[in-house]
Design a protein around this motif. Structure first.
Motif, PDB file in Angstrom:
ATOM      1  N   GLY A 132     -34.701  30.144  77.942  1.00  0.00           N
ATOM      2  CA  GLY A 132     -34.819  28.756  77.498  1.00  0.00           C
ATOM      3  C   GLY A 132     -33.656  27.864  77.867  1.00  0.00           C
ATOM      4  N   ARG A 151     -27.290  33.575  74.804  1.00  0.00           N
ATOM      5  CA  ARG A 151     -28.507  33.558  75.632  1.00  0.00           C
ATOM      6  C   ARG A 151     -28.176  33.583  77.121  1.00  0.00           C
ATOM      7  NH1 ARG A 151     -31.276  28.584  72.619  1.00  0.00           N
ATOM      8  NH2 ARG A 151     -32.810  28.636  74.315  1.00  0.00           N
ATOM      9  N   ILE A 177     -30.956  30.387  62.982  1.00  0.00           N
ATOM     10  CA  ILE A 177     -31.907  30.028  64.041  1.00  0.00           C
ATOM     11  C   ILE A 177     -31.571  30.778  65.325  1.00  0.00           C
ATOM     12  CG2 ILE A 177     -32.756  28.162  65.507  1.00  0.00           C
ATOM     13  CD1 ILE A 177     -32.340  26.264  63.130  1.00  0.00           C
ATOM     14  N   SER A 178     -30.293  30.746  65.727  1.00  0.00           N
ATOM     15  CA  SER A 178     -29.880  31.437  66.945  1.00  0.00           C
ATOM     16  C   SER A 178     -30.110  32.938  66.829  1.00  0.00           C
ATOM     17  CB  SER A 178     -28.398  31.164  67.236  1.00  0.00           C
ATOM     18  OG  SER A 178     -28.172  29.791  67.488  1.00  0.00           O
ATOM     19  N   VAL A 181     -33.727  33.610  67.424  1.00  0.00           N
ATOM     20  CA  VAL A 181     -34.059  33.429  68.839  1.00  0.00           C
ATOM     21  C   VAL A 181     -33.619  34.644  69.652  1.00  0.00           C
ATOM     22  CG1 VAL A 181     -33.490  32.103  70.919  1.00  0.00           C
ATOM     23  CG2 VAL A 181     -34.074  30.911  68.797  1.00  0.00           C
ATOM     24  N   GLN A 184     -35.847  37.764  68.971  1.00  0.00           N
ATOM     25  CA  GLN A 184     -37.151  37.711  69.632  1.00  0.00           C
ATOM     26  C   GLN A 184     -37.032  37.837  71.150  1.00  0.00           C
ATOM     27  OE1 GLN A 184     -40.142  37.892  68.089  1.00  0.00           O
ATOM     28  NE2 GLN A 184     -38.772  38.221  66.331  1.00  0.00           N
ATOM     29  N   LEU A 185     -35.951  37.282  71.734  1.00  0.00           N
ATOM     30  CA  LEU A 185     -35.732  37.438  73.171  1.00  0.00           C
ATOM     31  C   LEU A 185     -35.510  38.903  73.535  1.00  0.00           C
ATOM     32  CD1 LEU A 185     -33.468  34.375  74.096  1.00  0.00           C
ATOM     33  CD2 LEU A 185     -35.764  34.868  74.982  1.00  0.00           C
TER      34      LEU A 185
END
Length: 270
Positions: A132, A151, A177-178, A181, A184-185
């Motif tokens: 993303g 990320r 939130i991070s 993310v 799930q990544l």
């Protein structure tokens, strides 16, 4: 799981720093295509285990096999070739601070392949898109939030489409939130690449939601193992204390000391 279905097999592994034992009799079977968590308190040997799998360290006794090959018996060229099939996400990301986001992700491609710059550009943008962050390619690491930096590091770890991805505390220091993310990544990228992932982590909630199997370590040994559901239902006192964040248990709240009343009376008598 038979040996033919295992990517990493650890047998009777012992490791010591000088005379200090760190790992004692570790046996693990890491199946192909799965996400495996290694959990336990700080200093129990989790990160050392990743270094043994990657060949940075050699066992004192026992063996680590990756893709059927004993890592500690590999020559320099063999080990270098094996590491091209591994990705590593370091704690806090470990980005090159003087390189842009694009150049950080492109680095493994430039270092380990002879691909053209045009093809490297396309692959790098694909990896950034997968996490993303394709629009952040020109940014420097100092301009990234903690979650963005992690990320980018993940995009770099998968740049060569590795067979094995290792994560050293991937959730440390992230906001909720991070953290969600990144979790799930890890799951989605593992499945999309057909890779195998080994994740060293303290984060119970996020880990149990994405992993297939967990090994719990304490004192350099595997003290429990199982699926997420089995771990949640475990009656083992250490596992229960760890999973449910209890202040007291096998890991005591108080550091060993004489009885408090006796100590107070002793001081009063002086």
């Amino acid at each position: 799981m038979s040996d033919s279905g295992s990517l990493v097999k650890i047998s009777g592994l012992n490791f010591s720093y000088d005379e200090r034992p760190v790992l004692r009799g570790i046996d693990m079977d890491i199946p192909l295509g799965k996400v495996i968590a290694i959990m336990g308190g700080s200093g129990c040997g989790k990160t050392t285990l990743l270094r043994l799998i990657g060949g940075q360290l050699k066992p004192t006794h026992g063996e680590v096999q990756v893709a059927g090959h004993a890592v500690d018996r590999m020559g320099h060229d063999e080990l270098y070739a094996l590491r091209r099939r591994m990705g590593m996400l370091f704690q806090f990301g470990a980005l090159f601070t003087d390189m842009s986001v694009f150049d950080n992700v492109a680095y493994p491609l430039r270092e380990h392949t002879s691909l053209s710059e045009e093809l490297i550009r396309d692959i790098t943008l694909m990896k950034l898109s997968a996490v993303g962050l394709r629009g952040a390619e020109a940014l420097m690491p100092g301009a990234l939030s903690g979650g963005m930096a992690r990320r980018v590091a993940l995009a770099r770890a998968i740049a060569l489409d590795p067979l094995l991805i290792m994560y050293d505390e991937p959730f440390t220091g992230l906001d909720p939130i991070s953290l969600g993310v990144i979790g799930q990544l890890i799951r989605r990228l593992n499945d999309a690449l057909g890779a195998t992932s080994i994740m060293v982590t303290h984060d119970i909630h996020e880990s149990l939601a994405i992993v297939d199997y967990i090994y719990f370590m304490s004192g350099g040994r595997v003290v429990a193992q199982g699926t997420p559901d089995e771990i949640r239902a475990s009656k083992d006192p250490f596992v229960h204390q760890f999973v449910y964040a209890e202040a007291d248990g096998p890991v005591p709240f108080h550091y060993p000391a004489p009885p408090f009343g006796k100590e107070l009376l002793g001081k009063g008598a002086v």
